[in-house]
Design a protein around this motif. Structure first.
Motif, PDB file in Angstrom:
ATOM      1  N   GLU A  54       1.068   4.623 -28.039  1.00 39.39           N
ATOM      2  CA  GLU A  54      -0.031   5.762 -28.169  1.00 39.39           C
ATOM      3  C   GLU A  54      -0.342   6.495 -26.977  1.00 39.39           C
ATOM      4  O   GLU A  54      -0.305   5.839 -25.805  1.00 39.39           O
ATOM      5  CB  GLU A  54      -1.354   5.099 -28.622  1.00 39.39           C
ATOM      6  N   TYR A  55      -0.286   7.762 -26.981  1.00 42.95           N
ATOM      7  CA  TYR A  55      -0.536   8.843 -26.133  1.00 42.95           C
ATOM      8  C   TYR A  55      -1.741   9.475 -26.514  1.00 42.95           C
ATOM      9  O   TYR A  55      -1.700   9.980 -27.565  1.00 42.95           O
ATOM     10  CB  TYR A  55       0.599   9.593 -25.820  1.00 42.95           C
ATOM     11  N   TRP A  56      -2.390  10.147 -25.555  1.00 42.31           N
ATOM     12  CA  TRP A  56      -3.434  11.045 -25.548  1.00 42.31           C
ATOM     13  C   TRP A  56      -3.331  12.293 -24.640  1.00 42.31           C
ATOM     14  O   TRP A  56      -2.915  12.076 -23.551  1.00 42.31           O
ATOM     15  CB  TRP A  56      -4.949  10.458 -25.276  1.00 42.31           C
ATOM     16  N   TYR A  59      -8.559  16.878 -28.883  1.00 42.57           N
ATOM     17  CA  TYR A  59      -7.545  16.053 -28.121  1.00 42.57           C
ATOM     18  C   TYR A  59      -6.251  15.876 -29.168  1.00 42.57           C
ATOM     19  O   TYR A  59      -6.612  15.790 -30.353  1.00 42.57           O
ATOM     20  CB  TYR A  59      -8.411  14.840 -28.063  1.00 42.57           C
ATOM     21  N   CYS A  60      -5.248  15.766 -28.744  1.00 36.49           N
ATOM     22  CA  CYS A  60      -4.028  15.502 -29.340  1.00 36.49           C
ATOM     23  C   CYS A  60      -3.685  13.923 -29.184  1.00 36.49           C
ATOM     24  O   CYS A  60      -3.684  13.636 -27.914  1.00 36.49           O
ATOM     25  CB  CYS A  60      -2.909  16.507 -28.941  1.00 36.49           C
ATOM     26  N   ASN A  61      -3.202  13.306 -30.445  1.00 39.91           N
ATOM     27  CA  ASN A  61      -2.801  12.041 -30.006  1.00 39.91           C
ATOM     28  C   ASN A  61      -1.649  11.767 -30.967  1.00 39.91           C
ATOM     29  O   ASN A  61      -1.441  12.237 -31.770  1.00 39.91           O
ATOM     30  CB  ASN A  61      -4.085  10.983 -30.815  1.00 39.91           C
ATOM     31  N   TYR A  97      -7.954  14.856 -32.717  1.00 36.07           N
ATOM     32  CA  TYR A  97      -9.520  14.359 -32.669  1.00 36.07           C
ATOM     33  C   TYR A  97     -10.280  15.426 -31.806  1.00 36.07           C
ATOM     34  O   TYR A  97      -9.902  16.364 -31.036  1.00 36.07           O
ATOM     35  CB  TYR A  97      -9.404  13.165 -31.807  1.00 36.07           C
TER      36      TYR A  97
END
Length: 117
Positions: free
Chosen positions: A105-107, A95-97, A37
């Motif tokens: 879920e992780y950001w 951003y990586c998700n 994102y």
């Protein structure tokens, strides 16, 4: 400790390629769909690209289709975003998700990409 760490951002000129990396640790990365994102200054976060857990399926936002390529190496717990032909409109924090089918879920905290002459 669960972590997603983005890297590879920086200042590039329009048309200069750049590769972002997302490194995962502390969870079953290879079972998770990973997405990139981005959030430009003054704008909402928007979807860029997605890759399935095994890397067989990818999907892109129309704005980056044909220019960006998402890939992954599950042996290294890495996901990449190759950015070709970037324009100033691609300037954003990326951003990586990571998301699995159970809703975990992780950001990451993001990496800044600035495209400017």
């Amino acid at each position: 400790q669960v972590q997603l760490v983005e890297s590879g951002g920086g200042l590039v000129q329009p048309g200069e390629s750049l590769r972002l990396s997302c490194t995962a640790s502390g969870f079953m990365f290879s079972t998770m769909t990973v997405s990139w994102y981005r959030q430009a200054p003054g704008k909402e976060r928007e979807y860029v690209a997605r890759i399935s857990y095994a890397g067989r399926t990818t999907h892109y936002a129309d704005s980056v289709k044909g220019r960006f390529t998402i890939s992954r190496d599950n042996t290294e717990n890495m996901v990449y975003l190759q950015m070709n032909s970037p324009t100033p409109d691609d300037t954003a924090v990326y951003y990586c998700n990571a998301l699995n089918k159970y809703g975990s879920e992780y950001w990451g905290k993001g990496t800044l990409v600035t495209v400017s002459a």
